[in-house]
Design an enzyme around this catalytic site. Sequence first.
Site, PDB file in Angstrom:
ATOM      1  CG  PHE A 126      38.172  30.258  43.676  1.00 42.15           C
ATOM      2  CD1 PHE A 126      38.127  29.877  45.012  1.00 42.15           C
ATOM      3  CD2 PHE A 126      37.896  31.582  43.353  1.00 42.15           C
ATOM      4  CE1 PHE A 126      37.818  30.805  46.005  1.00 42.15           C
ATOM      5  CE2 PHE A 126      37.591  32.515  44.339  1.00 42.15           C
ATOM      6  CZ  PHE A 126      37.550  32.112  45.667  1.00 42.15           C
ATOM      7  CB  SER A 129      32.640  35.501  39.764  1.00 39.92           C
ATOM      8  OG  SER A 129      33.818  36.043  40.291  1.00 39.92           O
ATOM      9  CD  GLN A 342      54.495  54.923  21.512  1.00 43.70           C
ATOM     10  OE1 GLN A 342      53.443  54.319  21.573  1.00 43.70           O
ATOM     11  NE2 GLN A 342      54.673  55.932  20.675  1.00 43.70           N
ATOM     12  CD  GLU A 369      42.949  35.164  42.206  1.00 46.84           C
ATOM     13  OE1 GLU A 369      43.517  35.405  43.274  1.00 46.84           O
ATOM     14  OE2 GLU A 369      43.136  34.122  41.547  1.00 46.84           O
TER      15      GLU A 369
HETATM   16  C1  LIG Z   1      39.551  35.956  32.559  1.00 46.10           C
HETATM   17  C2  LIG Z   1      38.842  35.964  33.858  1.00 46.10           C
HETATM   18  C3  LIG Z   1      38.986  34.876  34.728  1.00 46.10           C
HETATM   19  C4  LIG Z   1      38.301  34.855  35.945  1.00 46.10           C
HETATM   20  N1  LIG Z   1      38.425  33.747  36.748  1.00 46.10           N
HETATM   21  C5  LIG Z   1      37.628  33.649  37.859  1.00 46.10           C
HETATM   22  C6  LIG Z   1      37.602  32.450  38.628  1.00 46.10           C
HETATM   23  O1  LIG Z   1      38.334  31.482  38.347  1.00 46.10           O
HETATM   24  N2  LIG Z   1      36.744  32.359  39.673  1.00 46.10           N
HETATM   25  C7  LIG Z   1      35.926  33.399  40.029  1.00 46.10           C
HETATM   26  O2  LIG Z   1      35.178  33.258  41.004  1.00 46.10           O
HETATM   27  N3  LIG Z   1      35.931  34.563  39.315  1.00 46.10           N
HETATM   28  C8  LIG Z   1      36.763  34.707  38.251  1.00 46.10           C
HETATM   29  N4  LIG Z   1      36.753  35.865  37.506  1.00 46.10           N
HETATM   30  C9  LIG Z   1      35.836  36.936  37.879  1.00 46.10           C
HETATM   31  C10 LIG Z   1      36.539  38.185  38.415  1.00 46.10           C
HETATM   32  O3  LIG Z   1      37.028  37.961  39.694  1.00 46.10           O
HETATM   33  C11 LIG Z   1      35.528  39.351  38.320  1.00 46.10           C
HETATM   34  O4  LIG Z   1      35.406  39.669  36.950  1.00 46.10           O
HETATM   35  C12 LIG Z   1      35.985  40.561  39.109  1.00 46.10           C
HETATM   36  O5  LIG Z   1      35.927  40.315  40.488  1.00 46.10           O
HETATM   37  C13 LIG Z   1      35.134  41.800  38.796  1.00 46.10           C
HETATM   38  O6  LIG Z   1      33.759  41.517  38.848  1.00 46.10           O
HETATM   39  P1  LIG Z   1      32.811  41.958  37.616  1.00 46.10           P
HETATM   40  O7  LIG Z   1      33.470  41.506  36.371  1.00 46.10           O
HETATM   41  O8  LIG Z   1      31.446  41.469  37.920  1.00 46.10           O
HETATM   42  O9  LIG Z   1      32.856  43.546  37.632  1.00 46.10           O
HETATM   43  P2  LIG Z   1      31.925  44.505  38.509  1.00 46.10           P
HETATM   44  O10 LIG Z   1      31.972  44.085  39.938  1.00 46.10           O
HETATM   45  O11 LIG Z   1      30.606  44.627  37.869  1.00 46.10           O
HETATM   46  O12 LIG Z   1      32.706  45.893  38.379  1.00 46.10           O
HETATM   47  C14 LIG Z   1      32.581  46.751  37.272  1.00 46.10           C
HETATM   48  C15 LIG Z   1      33.407  48.013  37.564  1.00 46.10           C
HETATM   49  O13 LIG Z   1      32.887  48.676  38.728  1.00 46.10           O
HETATM   50  C16 LIG Z   1      33.939  48.854  39.667  1.00 46.10           C
HETATM   51  N5  LIG Z   1      33.415  48.751  41.035  1.00 46.10           N
HETATM   52  C17 LIG Z   1      32.585  47.791  41.539  1.00 46.10           C
HETATM   53  N6  LIG Z   1      32.332  48.020  42.823  1.00 46.10           N
HETATM   54  C18 LIG Z   1      33.020  49.147  43.165  1.00 46.10           C
HETATM   55  C19 LIG Z   1      33.175  49.896  44.374  1.00 46.10           C
HETATM   56  N7  LIG Z   1      32.588  49.523  45.511  1.00 46.10           N
HETATM   57  N8  LIG Z   1      33.948  51.012  44.337  1.00 46.10           N
HETATM   58  C20 LIG Z   1      34.584  51.398  43.186  1.00 46.10           C
HETATM   59  N9  LIG Z   1      34.477  50.724  42.008  1.00 46.10           N
HETATM   60  C21 LIG Z   1      33.712  49.611  42.007  1.00 46.10           C
HETATM   61  C22 LIG Z   1      34.928  47.722  39.377  1.00 46.10           C
HETATM   62  O14 LIG Z   1      36.216  48.011  39.891  1.00 46.10           O
HETATM   63  C23 LIG Z   1      34.879  47.691  37.869  1.00 46.10           C
HETATM   64  O15 LIG Z   1      35.712  48.711  37.347  1.00 46.10           O
HETATM   65  C24 LIG Z   1      37.471  35.944  36.300  1.00 46.10           C
HETATM   66  C25 LIG Z   1      37.345  37.041  35.445  1.00 46.10           C
HETATM   67  C26 LIG Z   1      38.018  37.056  34.245  1.00 46.10           C
HETATM   68  C27 LIG Z   1      37.847  38.229  33.335  1.00 46.10           C
END
Ligand SMILES: Cc1cc2nc3c(=O)[nH]c(=O)nc-3n(C[C@H](O)[C@H](O)[C@H](O)COP(=O)(O)OP(=O)(O)OC[C@H]3O[C@@H](n4cnc5c(N)ncnc54)[C@H](O)[C@@H]3O)c2cc1C
Length: 390
Positions: A126, A129, A342, A369
């Site tokens: 999927f 991102s 712990q 997700e």
């Molecule tokens: C191991 C792993 C596997 C993954 N697998 C998939 C996959 O198969 N397919 C896919 O499409 N994606 C995948 N992802 C991506 C994942 O869904 C994203 O990492 C996640 O949605 C967060 O996006 P970001 O990392 O860009 O963080 P950001 O969106 O940059 O967020 C950074 C911080 O800001 C906070 N934040 C952002 N917006 C707001 C808001 N409006 N209000 C309050 N806080 C906020 C977030 O909660 C977080 O703490 C994967 C990620 C990982 C780590």
Amino acid sequence: MTWALTPLTEEQRAIQSTAREFAQRELAPHADAWDRDAHFEPSIIGKLGALGFLGMMVPEEYGGLGLDSLTYLVALEEIAAVDASTAVLVSVHNSLPTQMIQRWGTEDQKERFLKPMARGELLGAFALSEPDSGSDAASVRTQANPDGDCWVLDGTKAWVTSGTHAGVVLAMARTDCSGDRRGARGIGAFIVTPDLHGYSVGKKEDKMGLRASPTVQLRFDNMRVPVENLLGEPDMGFFHAMQSLDTGRLGIAAQAVGIAQAALTHASRYAAERRQFGKPIKEFQAIQFRLADMATRVAASRALLHAAATARDRGQHITQFSAMAKLMASEAAMWVTTQAIQIFGGYGYVKDYPVERLFRDAKVTEIYEGTSEIQRIVIARELYSRGIWT
Ligand SMILES: Cc1cc2nc3c(=O)[nH]c(=O)nc-3n(C[C@H](O)[C@H](O)[C@H](O)COP(=O)(O)OP(=O)(O)OC[C@H]3O[C@@H](n4cnc5c(N)ncnc54)[C@H](O)[C@@H]3O)c2cc1C
């Protein structure tokens, strides 16, 4: 021992046992080494497929087991308790690309993709991102332009679970068909296969946890996708992806419950064996209270997950409940694994016991997700929109 407040049927208990035995036989002997070496074992795909675990909710007419979501999630918890990396492969495949094609695919797409996916011959991934589009998922920049009998896709997808071995990738790209150049309308969902010219696998992430699950970038470079691989309407892909995430989040919640249950089981056993001050540490009330709190959070998370799954199986709208289940279970998993370390003391901080891996694996359930912050936004929005807060 795993127990559930929800009474399980005989069939559900049988599938649960099959998943537990599979995990003990095929995953338990290797999970630590795969984690250490960041090794994905491709033979696991065929083994999961042979048991029907890659088509659990797919109707039998399309080669799946045709199970309800509660049965699927009960099995997923058993796999996660032993190897969270394999669990995320199973969760993404069953909850996202498979469900999307089942729900919005044409008969031709079901024939070409859903059937082999359900049999475990094609692994699903999927790709929503992107490097600059995470929580703000509607801000995808990958572009899809119509050109004759194809859509031409250009862009980079990030964090794609199972991306190295995927035979089918559900990729969201901006079609702008509705004239919306930035928002949720104007995004299409495309069934992408690795044989397409212009498809390449990019950087593999070196992760803290889930190290046996390959997470990669996918690059689409002037990639021509046949029009018959567009899923549903060209401007509805984002909504299809969001609706599928309701089920995806239940999968992540099941993964988190499995991790937390495993940490609780290991910590209880260790507390019975480890002696200090002349007695097993389980005889100290501080340890008993800690285990009691851990067990309570595991039971509460599992109960909410099962209630949400049952609501899905009844056909209810579950956006709010799947976000709640994922939020609660992932935060419980992080808390429970911290407590387990712990209880192990110094031995919890080294790799000799599995709780160190469980702690690292738990963290990502609060991130992917939709982060915990995003789950709270979803829950609050649903409560407001339903007039629960007036
Ligand atoms: C191991 C792993 C596997 C993954 N697998 C998939 C996959 O198969 N397919 C896919 O499409 N994606 C995948 N992802 C991506 C994942 O869904 C994203 O990492 C996640 O949605 C967060 O996006 P970001 O990392 O860009 O963080 P950001 O969106 O940059 O967020 C950074 C911080 O800001 C906070 N934040 C952002 N917006 C707001 C808001 N409006 N209000 C309050 N806080 C906020 C977030 O909660 C977080 O703490 C994967 C990620 C990982 C780590």
